[in-house]
Enzyme design. Structure first.
Site, short mmCIF file in Angstrom:
data_model
loop_
_atom_site.label_atom_id
_atom_site.label_comp_id
_atom_site.label_asym_id
_atom_site.label_seq_id
_atom_site.Cartn_x
_atom_site.Cartn_y
_atom_site.Cartn_z
N CYS A 38 0.82 -1.22 0.00
CA CYS A 38 0.00 0.00 0.00
C CYS A 38 0.85 1.26 0.00
O CYS A 38 0.44 2.28 -0.55
CB CYS A 38 -0.98 0.01 1.17
SG CYS A 38 -0.21 0.15 2.79
N HIS A 140 -2.75 0.93 7.20
CA HIS A 140 -2.83 1.02 5.74
C HIS A 140 -2.58 2.46 5.32
O HIS A 140 -3.08 3.41 5.94
CB HIS A 140 -4.24 0.56 5.33
CG HIS A 140 -4.53 0.68 3.88
ND1 HIS A 140 -3.84 0.01 2.90
CD2 HIS A 140 -5.50 1.41 3.22
CE1 HIS A 140 -4.35 0.30 1.72
NE2 HIS A 140 -5.35 1.15 1.89
#
Length: 242
Positions: A38, A140
């Protein structure tokens, strides 16, 4: 397997599609989530360029940050990604940008949005096996950028980018996000903007900020450095993300 790349029509945050021709149609570059990459997706989505950074680039930065570590503290032990904030800061510095940690005690109204290249959010994420939530806690990275005069959520876990709206809508979005103590916001600014403090309004006083000059290894304690920036222990503030 190659990257999942979408150049698709964007929807608004309330699920309603914007009409083509108003700056929100298919010209947006959007990488979708693969493995634990990510951070790479967030960077490429921020720069709107495929391959602005590759996994090899980020792995090389990890090695430069901790060249003597047997297990590199800046990425997944399995080598799948999961890069920490130091890697993101070092990557942005290579492109001529500073990374500034936003102090959540301050109001979003203090920011000069027109002088900020983009935003990176660090948010909690959940793991599920079917409908069962697993006791695994990761975070994330997602990027937000102004494209064609509208701010866009470029989260790699979205099927397509989502339109947030104008600066007023972005303020509301960021305010709501930062009400969660587990979320952190990074501002991405040109180095000259970071040096002059032009990312904030003159009426707002901020404590020393973490910029790219403050990159340090994971064993360093938080200490002020000569340019007024702050070195911070990334594993305490920004756990590994996916």
């Amino acid at each position: 397997m190659g990257l999942h790349i979408a150049r698709c029509h964007c929807g608004t945050m309330n699920g309603q599609d914007e009409k083509p021709g108003n700056g929100t149609d298919s010209g947006i570059y959007h990488e979708r989530q693969q493995k634990e990459l990510c951070a790479m997706h967030a960077l490429n989505n921020l720069f709107q360029v495929q391959g602005a950074f590759t996994k090899k680039d980020l792995d090389e930065l990890c090695n430069k940050l901790s060249p003597d570590a047997f297990f590199n503290p800046h990425r997944s032990i399995l080598g799948l990604g999961n890069y920490d904030v130091n890697v993101i800061m070092a990557a942005l510095q290579k492109k001529g940008y500073d990374t500034i940690w936003f102090d959540k005690r301050k109001s979003i109204d203090c920011l000069q949005f027109e002088n900020i290249m983009g935003f990176i959010l660090n948010i909690p994420t959940e793991y599920k096996w079917g409908f069962v939530r697993l006791p695994i806690h990761r975070k994330h990275w997602i990027s937000i950028k102004c494209i064609n005069n509208q701010y866009v959520n470029l989260d790699s876990k979205l099927d397509c980018p989502e339109i947030i709206g104008d600066s007023a809508a972005l303020k509301e979005f960021l305010h709501n996000q930062l009400m969660d103590n587990d979320k952190e916001l990074l501002l991405v600014v040109a180095q000259e903007v970071g040096e002059t403090g032009a990312w904030r309004k003159e009426c707002c006083v901020f404590p020393p900020v973490a910029t790219a000059d403050a990159i340090c290894d994971s064993n360093a304690e938080m200490t002020c450095v000569s340019n007024g920036s702050m070195k911070q222990k990334s594993q305490e503030t920004f756990p590994g993300s996916n």
